[in-house]
Design a protein around this motif. Structure first.
Motif, PDB file in Angstrom:
ATOM      1  N   SER A  38      -5.019 -13.477 -10.464  1.00  0.00           N
ATOM      2  CA  SER A  38      -4.572 -12.314 -11.250  1.00  0.00           C
ATOM      3  C   SER A  38      -5.177 -11.020 -10.714  1.00  0.00           C
ATOM      4  O   SER A  38      -4.489  -9.997 -10.591  1.00  0.00           O
ATOM      5  N   ILE A  39      -6.462 -11.038 -10.385  1.00  0.00           N
ATOM      6  CA  ILE A  39      -7.125  -9.838  -9.874  1.00  0.00           C
ATOM      7  C   ILE A  39      -6.512  -9.407  -8.540  1.00  0.00           C
ATOM      8  O   ILE A  39      -6.231  -8.229  -8.319  1.00  0.00           O
ATOM      9  N   ALA A  40      -6.307 -10.384  -7.641  1.00  0.00           N
ATOM     10  CA  ALA A  40      -5.761 -10.059  -6.325  1.00  0.00           C
ATOM     11  C   ALA A  40      -4.376  -9.440  -6.439  1.00  0.00           C
ATOM     12  O   ALA A  40      -4.068  -8.427  -5.789  1.00  0.00           O
ATOM     13  N   MET A  41      -3.509 -10.038  -7.269  1.00  0.00           N
ATOM     14  CA  MET A  41      -2.146  -9.511  -7.394  1.00  0.00           C
ATOM     15  C   MET A  41      -2.125  -8.179  -8.127  1.00  0.00           C
ATOM     16  O   MET A  41      -1.338  -7.287  -7.790  1.00  0.00           O
ATOM     17  N   MET A  42      -3.006  -8.010  -9.108  1.00  0.00           N
ATOM     18  CA  MET A  42      -3.042  -6.740  -9.841  1.00  0.00           C
ATOM     19  C   MET A  42      -3.505  -5.605  -8.927  1.00  0.00           C
ATOM     20  O   MET A  42      -2.962  -4.486  -8.972  1.00  0.00           O
ATOM     21  N   ILE A  43      -4.497  -5.863  -8.081  1.00  0.00           N
ATOM     22  CA  ILE A  43      -4.960  -4.837  -7.141  1.00  0.00           C
ATOM     23  C   ILE A  43      -3.852  -4.492  -6.150  1.00  0.00           C
ATOM     24  O   ILE A  43      -3.629  -3.308  -5.829  1.00  0.00           O
ATOM     25  N   ALA A  44      -3.142  -5.516  -5.637  1.00  0.00           N
ATOM     26  CA  ALA A  44      -2.050  -5.261  -4.688  1.00  0.00           C
ATOM     27  C   ALA A  44      -0.951  -4.421  -5.324  1.00  0.00           C
ATOM     28  O   ALA A  44      -0.409  -3.489  -4.697  1.00  0.00           O
ATOM     29  N   ILE A  45      -0.613  -4.730  -6.579  1.00  0.00           N
ATOM     30  CA  ILE A  45       0.421  -3.950  -7.277  1.00  0.00           C
ATOM     31  C   ILE A  45      -0.075  -2.535  -7.554  1.00  0.00           C
ATOM     32  O   ILE A  45       0.659  -1.544  -7.400  1.00  0.00           O
ATOM     33  N   TRP A  46      -1.327  -2.402  -7.965  1.00  0.00           N
ATOM     34  CA  TRP A  46      -1.905  -1.084  -8.252  1.00  0.00           C
ATOM     35  C   TRP A  46      -1.921  -0.202  -7.006  1.00  0.00           C
ATOM     36  O   TRP A  46      -1.726   1.019  -7.088  1.00  0.00           O
ATOM     37  N   LEU A  47      -2.162  -0.822  -5.828  1.00  0.00           N
ATOM     38  CA  LEU A  47      -2.159  -0.058  -4.578  1.00  0.00           C
ATOM     39  C   LEU A  47      -0.758   0.223  -4.064  1.00  0.00           C
ATOM     40  O   LEU A  47      -0.599   0.942  -3.073  1.00  0.00           O
ATOM     41  N   GLY A  48       0.242  -0.330  -4.743  1.00  0.00           N
ATOM     42  CA  GLY A  48       1.622  -0.084  -4.342  1.00  0.00           C
ATOM     43  C   GLY A  48       2.066  -0.900  -3.140  1.00  0.00           C
ATOM     44  O   GLY A  48       3.027  -0.526  -2.464  1.00  0.00           O
ATOM     45  N   TRP A  49       1.388  -1.991  -2.871  1.00  0.00           N
ATOM     46  CA  TRP A  49       1.746  -2.831  -1.728  1.00  0.00           C
ATOM     47  C   TRP A  49       2.948  -3.714  -2.063  1.00  0.00           C
ATOM     48  O   TRP A  49       3.043  -4.260  -3.160  1.00  0.00           O
ATOM     49  N   ASP A  50       3.814  -3.835  -1.109  1.00  0.00           N
ATOM     50  CA  ASP A  50       4.958  -4.739  -1.264  1.00  0.00           C
ATOM     51  C   ASP A  50       4.480  -6.177  -1.050  1.00  0.00           C
ATOM     52  O   ASP A  50       3.475  -6.430  -0.381  1.00  0.00           O
ATOM     53  N   ARG A  51       5.201  -7.121  -1.616  1.00  0.00           N
ATOM     54  CA  ARG A  51       4.911  -8.563  -1.495  1.00  0.00           C
ATOM     55  C   ARG A  51       3.466  -8.910  -1.895  1.00  0.00           C
ATOM     56  O   ARG A  51       2.706  -9.478  -1.107  1.00  0.00           O
ATOM     57  N   PRO A  52       3.067  -8.591  -3.129  1.00  0.00           N
ATOM     58  CA  PRO A  52       1.693  -8.903  -3.571  1.00  0.00           C
ATOM     59  C   PRO A  52       1.424 -10.408  -3.639  1.00  0.00           C
ATOM     60  O   PRO A  52       0.264 -10.821  -3.695  1.00  0.00           O
ATOM     61  N   TYR A  53       2.500 -11.196  -3.625  1.00  0.00           N
ATOM     62  CA  TYR A  53       2.295 -12.653  -3.688  1.00  0.00           C
ATOM     63  C   TYR A  53       1.564 -13.171  -2.447  1.00  0.00           C
ATOM     64  O   TYR A  53       1.012 -14.274  -2.462  1.00  0.00           O
ATOM     65  N   TRP A  54       1.558 -12.431  -1.347  1.00  0.00           N
ATOM     66  CA  TRP A  54       0.803 -12.861  -0.172  1.00  0.00           C
ATOM     67  C   TRP A  54      -0.694 -12.930  -0.474  1.00  0.00           C
ATOM     68  O   TRP A  54      -1.389 -13.829  -0.011  1.00  0.00           O
ATOM     69  N   ALA A  55      -1.183 -11.952  -1.251  1.00  0.00           N
ATOM     70  CA  ALA A  55      -2.596 -11.991  -1.663  1.00  0.00           C
ATOM     71  C   ALA A  55      -2.845 -13.203  -2.555  1.00  0.00           C
ATOM     72  O   ALA A  55      -3.853 -13.909  -2.418  1.00  0.00           O
TER      73      ALA A  55
END
Length: 453
Positions: free
Chosen positions: A21-38
């Motif tokens: 949850s933390i990894a995907m939330m940070i990826a989404i917060w940073l505006g990165w595409d494809r957060p599922y990779w994290a």
């Protein structure tokens, strides 16, 4: 169910869910595409047996990501104008990975290298700018998942790989003591039914497991890493000991009908000496303390007496037994000294010729070549379909074929129907989530909570 047992079982799911949850939330917060990779990086690292395995897996995943990116950039830089040559070289890379994926230590790097290379080439539409952005994103999110896993697993219920490794060491010591007791009964008490033949191979299996756990424990245990040479030597002795037990059984089989009354006291004394050494090693591991070096004794060479009335067959079998027992006594002495060195930090210099070292020869493995040919055939077929017919999603089909192909050839006894059912079933389940649940989650914390549960 016992509350304490439930509590222990809940630790890992909570850590994995929180990290994901933390990894995907940070990826989404940073505006990165494809957060599922994290999230995928977190999931792969969390499926390992120990924290050391997880750290190794994460490191190899990062190395594979860098190598896959480099391969993709190389193909694009020199062969972007000729897609046919680029795809031929990519198929060759897949074939090499299909062969190297069976390497127990570095096979995962080859799998990730090929996977990342295929994803960059396909998802970036084989254009330099898109591929560069995609490669950068892949590296960033893999690194994000790796860091999140380390932080959460280090703070929340941290666990070292060392206890798991030492438990495996104790299992090996106990199993070999059981083997010795069985052989002693066979000789001293003439009990031919105490030996179980399947147990002869268990020692080699436990030694292989120890080698894998040592490789993992180096990543998160300073004590194991510092005394790596001593532990490696303990594993070498364990390998030789497992073979020696087999030879001892053969020697005992030759003495089934022999009268050993005159030699039983000597044979019993050496068996008791061997058991004493293994019990001493077990005590060192359990207490974590090395004994005084003066307490460590060395066995004196034993000679079994030969009598004039003994027939030639029995004399030869006794000589074989004598040689094997003395060799095992020497191995047990070196095992005690190796454990002393591992737990005392006192460097113990041994004769490098004391144990036979295996000669490593490079050779091609036929089964691995067949697996390599299969994956190359799969990928080349998909490339030809994409190149000549260009169906919708054809380029993505190449990447999926590469990923699934590398996964399936690593499963020698896989039931393809069962695997297909799981893939279709879970794909349908996830697709329903994306249709009926995800569209209603418009805040990052809502998505994080969804993935946590």
């Amino acid at each position: 169910m016992n509350i304490s047992v439930l509590y222990e079982r809940a630790k890992l799911p909570i850590k994995v869910a929180l990290t994901l949850s933390i990894a995907m939330m940070i990826a989404i917060w940073l505006g990165w595409d494809r957060p599922y990779w994290a999230g995928l990086a977190v999931t792969v690292m969390s499926m390992m047996e120990t924290s050391g395995h997880s750290l190794r897996k994460g490191k190899w995943r990062l190395v594979g990501t860098f190598c896959g990116t480099a391969c993709a950039f190389f193909l694009l830089a020199f062969f972007a104008q000729d897609v046919g040559i680029m795809m031929a070289l990519f198929t060759l890379l897949v074939g090499i990975s299909g062969y190297m994926i069976f390497n127990p230590r570095y096979g995962y790097i080859w799998a990730i290298t090929t996977t990342v290379c295929s994803l960059i080439l396909v998802m970036g539409d084989m254009t330099p700018i898109n591929d560069f952005n995609l490669a950068t994103l892949r590296l960033e999110e893999t690194l994000l998942g790796f860091i999140c896993h380390i932080v959460v697993f280090s703070i929340l219920w941290p666990q070292s790989s060392r206890p798991v490794f030492e438990d495996a060491v104790l299992d090996l010591l106990k199993q070999q003591q059981t083997n010795l007791i069985n052989r002693r009964h066979q000789l001293i008490k003439s009990d031919q039914h105490t030996v179980t033949q399947p147990a002869l191979g268990e020692g080699l299996k436990l030694v292989m497991r120890l080698q894998d756990l040592l490789y993992a424990a180096e990543a998160d245990s300073y004590n194991i890493l510092r005394e790596k040479k001593s532990w490696q030597y303990i594993i070498e002795i364990g390998d030789q000991w497992a073979i020696a037990i087999g030879h001892l059984t053969e020697a005992i089989d030759l003495l089934k009908e022999a009268n050993l009354e005159a030699e039983k006291s000597k044979i019993d004394s050496i068996f008791m000496y061997l058991l004493h050494n293994f019990q001493q090693c077990e005590s060192i591991v359990k207490t974590g303390k090395a004994p005084n070096k003066r307490q460590i004794t060395c066995f004196q060479y034993m000679k079994l007496g030969l009598h004039s009335e003994t027939d030639m067959h029995t004399q030869g079998a006794l000589l074989l037994l004598e040689r094997q027992l003395n060799n095992m006594a020497k191995l047990s002495d070196e095992l005690v000294l190796a454990f002393y060195s591992a737990y005392s930090g006192d460097r113990w210099y041994r004769d490098e010729q004391s144990l036979p070292k295996p000669v490593k020869r490079w050779s091609l493995d036929t089964e691995r070549l067949i697996a390599s040919f299969k994956i190359m055939l799969i990928v080349s077929s998909l490339v030809l379909i994409w190149y000549y017919y260009n169906p919708p999603g054809g380029s993505l089909m190449i990447a999926l074929g590469t990923i699934f192909g590398l996964t399936f050839i690593g499963l020698p006894f896989a039931n393809m129907k069962t695997i297909l059912a799981y893939i279709v079933g879970w794909s349908g389940f996830v697709l329903l989530e994306y249709i009926f649940i995800i569209p209603f989650l418009d805040q990052p914390y809502q998505i994080a909570l969804f993935y946590f549960f």
